[in-house]
Design a protein around this motif. Sequence first.
Motif, PDB file in Angstrom:
ATOM      1  N   VAL A  38       8.303   1.852 -28.874  1.00 24.56           N
ATOM      2  CA  VAL A  38       8.657   2.888 -27.900  1.00 24.56           C
ATOM      3  C   VAL A  38       9.895   2.479 -27.101  1.00 24.56           C
ATOM      4  O   VAL A  38       9.959   1.380 -26.549  1.00 24.56           O
ATOM      5  N   ALA A  39      10.863   3.388 -27.055  1.00 26.09           N
ATOM      6  CA  ALA A  39      12.020   3.245 -26.167  1.00 26.09           C
ATOM      7  C   ALA A  39      11.826   4.208 -25.005  1.00 26.09           C
ATOM      8  O   ALA A  39      11.416   5.350 -25.200  1.00 26.09           O
ATOM      9  N   MET A  40      12.117   3.740 -23.795  1.00 31.37           N
ATOM     10  CA  MET A  40      11.896   4.549 -22.590  1.00 31.37           C
ATOM     11  C   MET A  40      13.162   4.569 -21.750  1.00 31.37           C
ATOM     12  O   MET A  40      13.775   3.525 -21.506  1.00 31.37           O
ATOM     13  N   THR A  41      13.584   5.758 -21.314  1.00 33.21           N
ATOM     14  CA  THR A  41      14.749   5.866 -20.445  1.00 33.21           C
ATOM     15  C   THR A  41      14.305   6.121 -19.006  1.00 33.21           C
ATOM     16  O   THR A  41      13.240   6.689 -18.762  1.00 33.21           O
ATOM     17  N   GLY A  42      15.129   5.693 -18.059  1.00 32.97           N
ATOM     18  CA  GLY A  42      14.810   5.934 -16.656  1.00 32.97           C
ATOM     19  C   GLY A  42      15.964   5.516 -15.770  1.00 32.97           C
ATOM     20  O   GLY A  42      16.790   4.679 -16.150  1.00 32.97           O
ATOM     21  N   ASP A  43      16.037   6.099 -14.571  1.00 27.42           N
ATOM     22  CA  ASP A  43      17.142   5.785 -13.663  1.00 27.42           C
ATOM     23  C   ASP A  43      16.695   5.456 -12.247  1.00 27.42           C
ATOM     24  O   ASP A  43      17.470   4.942 -11.454  1.00 27.42           O
ATOM     25  N   GLY A  44      15.444   5.743 -11.922  1.00 28.94           N
ATOM     26  CA  GLY A  44      14.984   5.530 -10.553  1.00 28.94           C
ATOM     27  C   GLY A  44      14.126   4.294 -10.399  1.00 28.94           C
ATOM     28  O   GLY A  44      13.698   3.676 -11.381  1.00 28.94           O
ATOM     29  N   VAL A  45      13.861   3.932  -9.142  1.00 29.92           N
ATOM     30  CA  VAL A  45      12.973   2.805  -8.855  1.00 29.92           C
ATOM     31  C   VAL A  45      11.596   3.065  -9.462  1.00 29.92           C
ATOM     32  O   VAL A  45      10.940   2.156  -9.981  1.00 29.92           O
ATOM     33  N   ASN A  46      11.150   4.322  -9.420  1.00 30.28           N
ATOM     34  CA  ASN A  46       9.831   4.657  -9.946  1.00 30.28           C
ATOM     35  C   ASN A  46       9.745   4.544 -11.466  1.00 30.28           C
ATOM     36  O   ASN A  46       8.655   4.565 -12.036  1.00 30.28           O
ATOM     37  N   ASP A  47      10.893   4.438 -12.135  1.00 28.30           N
ATOM     38  CA  ASP A  47      10.891   4.299 -13.596  1.00 28.30           C
ATOM     39  C   ASP A  47      10.780   2.841 -14.040  1.00 28.30           C
ATOM     40  O   ASP A  47      10.545   2.568 -15.220  1.00 28.30           O
ATOM     41  N   ALA A  48      10.965   1.894 -13.122  1.00 26.86           N
ATOM     42  CA  ALA A  48      11.019   0.478 -13.491  1.00 26.86           C
ATOM     43  C   ALA A  48       9.760  -0.014 -14.218  1.00 26.86           C
ATOM     44  O   ALA A  48       9.878  -0.723 -15.224  1.00 26.86           O
ATOM     45  N   PRO A  49       8.532   0.344 -13.765  1.00 24.50           N
ATOM     46  CA  PRO A  49       7.347  -0.146 -14.495  1.00 24.50           C
ATOM     47  C   PRO A  49       7.296   0.304 -15.947  1.00 24.50           C
ATOM     48  O   PRO A  49       6.966  -0.485 -16.833  1.00 24.50           O
ATOM     49  N   ASN A  99       0.812  -1.218   0.000  1.00 25.81           N
ATOM     50  CA  ASN A  99       0.000   0.000   0.000  1.00 25.81           C
ATOM     51  C   ASN A  99       0.845   1.267   0.000  1.00 25.81           C
ATOM     52  O   ASN A  99       0.307   2.369  -0.084  1.00 25.81           O
ATOM     53  N   THR A 100       2.167   1.121   0.145  1.00 28.38           N
ATOM     54  CA  THR A 100       3.045   2.286   0.048  1.00 28.38           C
ATOM     55  C   THR A 100       3.272   2.630  -1.425  1.00 28.38           C
ATOM     56  O   THR A 100       2.921   1.859  -2.322  1.00 28.38           O
ATOM     57  N   GLU A 101       3.890   3.791  -1.674  1.00 26.96           N
ATOM     58  CA  GLU A 101       4.145   4.188  -3.056  1.00 26.96           C
ATOM     59  C   GLU A 101       5.117   3.226  -3.735  1.00 26.96           C
ATOM     60  O   GLU A 101       4.950   2.874  -4.901  1.00 26.96           O
ATOM     61  N   VAL A 102       6.131   2.769  -2.990  1.00 31.26           N
ATOM     62  CA  VAL A 102       7.074   1.813  -3.574  1.00 31.26           C
ATOM     63  C   VAL A 102       6.397   0.458  -3.772  1.00 31.26           C
ATOM     64  O   VAL A 102       6.723  -0.292  -4.713  1.00 31.26           O
ATOM     65  N   GLY A 103       5.419   0.135  -2.939  1.00 34.29           N
ATOM     66  CA  GLY A 103       4.637  -1.079  -3.125  1.00 34.29           C
ATOM     67  C   GLY A 103       3.784  -1.011  -4.382  1.00 34.29           C
ATOM     68  O   GLY A 103       3.640  -2.000  -5.111  1.00 34.29           O
ATOM     69  N   LYS A 104       3.228   0.168  -4.639  1.00 35.04           N
ATOM     70  CA  LYS A 104       2.441   0.348  -5.860  1.00 35.04           C
ATOM     71  C   LYS A 104       3.323   0.199  -7.098  1.00 35.04           C
ATOM     72  O   LYS A 104       2.898  -0.334  -8.127  1.00 35.04           O
ATOM     73  N   ILE A 105       4.557   0.687  -6.983  1.00 37.06           N
ATOM     74  CA  ILE A 105       5.510   0.544  -8.097  1.00 37.06           C
ATOM     75  C   ILE A 105       5.802  -0.930  -8.354  1.00 37.06           C
ATOM     76  O   ILE A 105       5.852  -1.383  -9.500  1.00 37.06           O
ATOM     77  N   ALA A 106       5.971  -1.700  -7.266  1.00 38.71           N
ATOM     78  CA  ALA A 106       6.225  -3.137  -7.407  1.00 38.71           C
ATOM     79  C   ALA A 106       5.037  -3.829  -8.071  1.00 38.71           C
ATOM     80  O   ALA A 106       5.212  -4.721  -8.912  1.00 38.71           O
ATOM     81  N   THR A 107       3.819  -3.410  -7.719  1.00 34.80           N
ATOM     82  CA  THR A 107       2.618  -3.986  -8.338  1.00 34.80           C
ATOM     83  C   THR A 107       2.582  -3.685  -9.833  1.00 34.80           C
ATOM     84  O   THR A 107       2.294  -4.564 -10.652  1.00 34.80           O
ATOM     85  N   MET A 108       2.876  -2.440 -10.191  1.00 33.34           N
ATOM     86  CA  MET A 108       2.904  -2.073 -11.614  1.00 33.34           C
ATOM     87  C   MET A 108       3.968  -2.852 -12.360  1.00 33.34           C
ATOM     88  O   MET A 108       3.782  -3.246 -13.516  1.00 33.34           O
TER      89      MET A 108
END
Length: 538
Positions: free
Chosen positions: A430-441, A29-38
Amino acid sequence: MADRINMAYSSTNVTYGRGEGIVVGTGMNTEVGKIATMLNNADETDTPLKENLNHLGKILTIMILAICVIVFVVGMFTKQGTEPMNALLIDMFLVAVSLAVAAIPEGLPAIVTIILALGTQTMAKHKAIVRKLPAVETLGATDIICSDKTGTLTQNRMTVEKIFYRGSLHDDNDEIEENNPALLSMVLANDTKIENGGDLLGDPTETALIQYAFDQNINVHDLLEEHKRVQEVPFDSERKLMSTVNKYGDKFFVAVKGAPDELLKRVTSVKINDEITPITAQQRQDILQTNQDMAKKALRVLGLAYKVIDKTYDDPSTDNVEQDLIFAGLAGMIDPERPEAKAAVAEAHSAGIRTVMITGDHQVTAQAIAERLGILEPGHDERVLTGAQLDQLSDDYFKKHVADYNVYARVSPEHKVRIVKAWQANDKIVAMTGDGVNDAPSLKQADIGIGMGITGTEVSKGAADMVLADDNFATIVEAVKQGRKVFSNIQKAILYLMSYNVGEVLTVFMMTMLGWDILAPVQLLWINLVTDTLPALP
């Protein structure tokens, strides 16, 4: 989420201060948990190469089976009576099977794998590390590059670009005197640590001010030694100011920096032509207007002020130190674009690839950088969309109008995934760049996820198909070039394999139709063995 001011998030770091809070969410239910779900729910997309090879395989299978059946049936009729029926049946069956084996490009999987592997070696030399082999070819088919701003399109290093003092605006390369109050204020009211060798440690905004002094050939070490700090009022997020009291000959120099609007409330004087006079309403208005003009160019503006006192304070506080100040100037900073990024964006555009900027920064900052890089034409505010505005759009509407937007600001992880899916719904790679945990999904959702090797987290690298060793947008464009070369090599290999396979099929087909015996089944297999793999290698 970026605009919330009263929340602390799981898996983030506290850099300073202390406080108490009420836990409102745990686990998933945390924001990082939501990221893991996505991340777990992200759709796996087939690469263009896989789709094309599957399509080719189906066509070949149908054609080969049809031709084999025709050859078998025709052979049975044309050669009837030439040999016993059982022997003829076996012979034509062997011819049909041999023809099927000869027609199928058995070496294609090995050849494609070798070409992709060679492509990964070439990309590694250009600082693009491929983690998943099919990503090499996918890069060559890329239509859209969704790029983060900070560190990829920009240098991830705050830099002083403009400085305002004595009533006029100056560029960062304009010469400034060492005793200029604006320069003294930015150097003295600064907590940056200067390591051996000139490395700067501290807040990016403060290190930018010290770097500006170095770039002006100011001996910062001697300046700090001459004007040693004796008292200070640390920065506070409520008053948005920081002050220090430093030695200044037989007196003391009070250096103050902070938010321009808050600073001006404490300013009572200005220095014009070496004469200190009370500040007028018009002068305040001019300073505020300059601040607004600099802010519109996406500059982070700091106000600078000072005063000279005869003795130190018995109890240094904002009520006595930060009062009756003399205005010194304004410093405008920005995380500047990479020098090679603009050319890379233009090169991608000329190759038919569209660059889209997705960032958590404010709209004004994102728009200014996008205009500098050529991602956005100046004045096209309607092509900039914020996360809050995106929330107001339905999925159907956004999928139809996703091409109307070039820049996305103040976005959350959910927004990034939604943007990628909208482009994919329009049959774009689509190519997507990202560097943070929130970019993983979004990295996992994209046809090719591109992680950052320097600033990237392990989670983002794990979700990515390719990792940039230098975090540079120009490297992506170079990798796309190599991907297109790989795609071209695969096309050439398939063309070669199909050309001689079709030749074998037509030869046997015509031979059977005319009732000739030119190639025996074993000869067909031998031709297939020596021509199906090695000659097709690049």
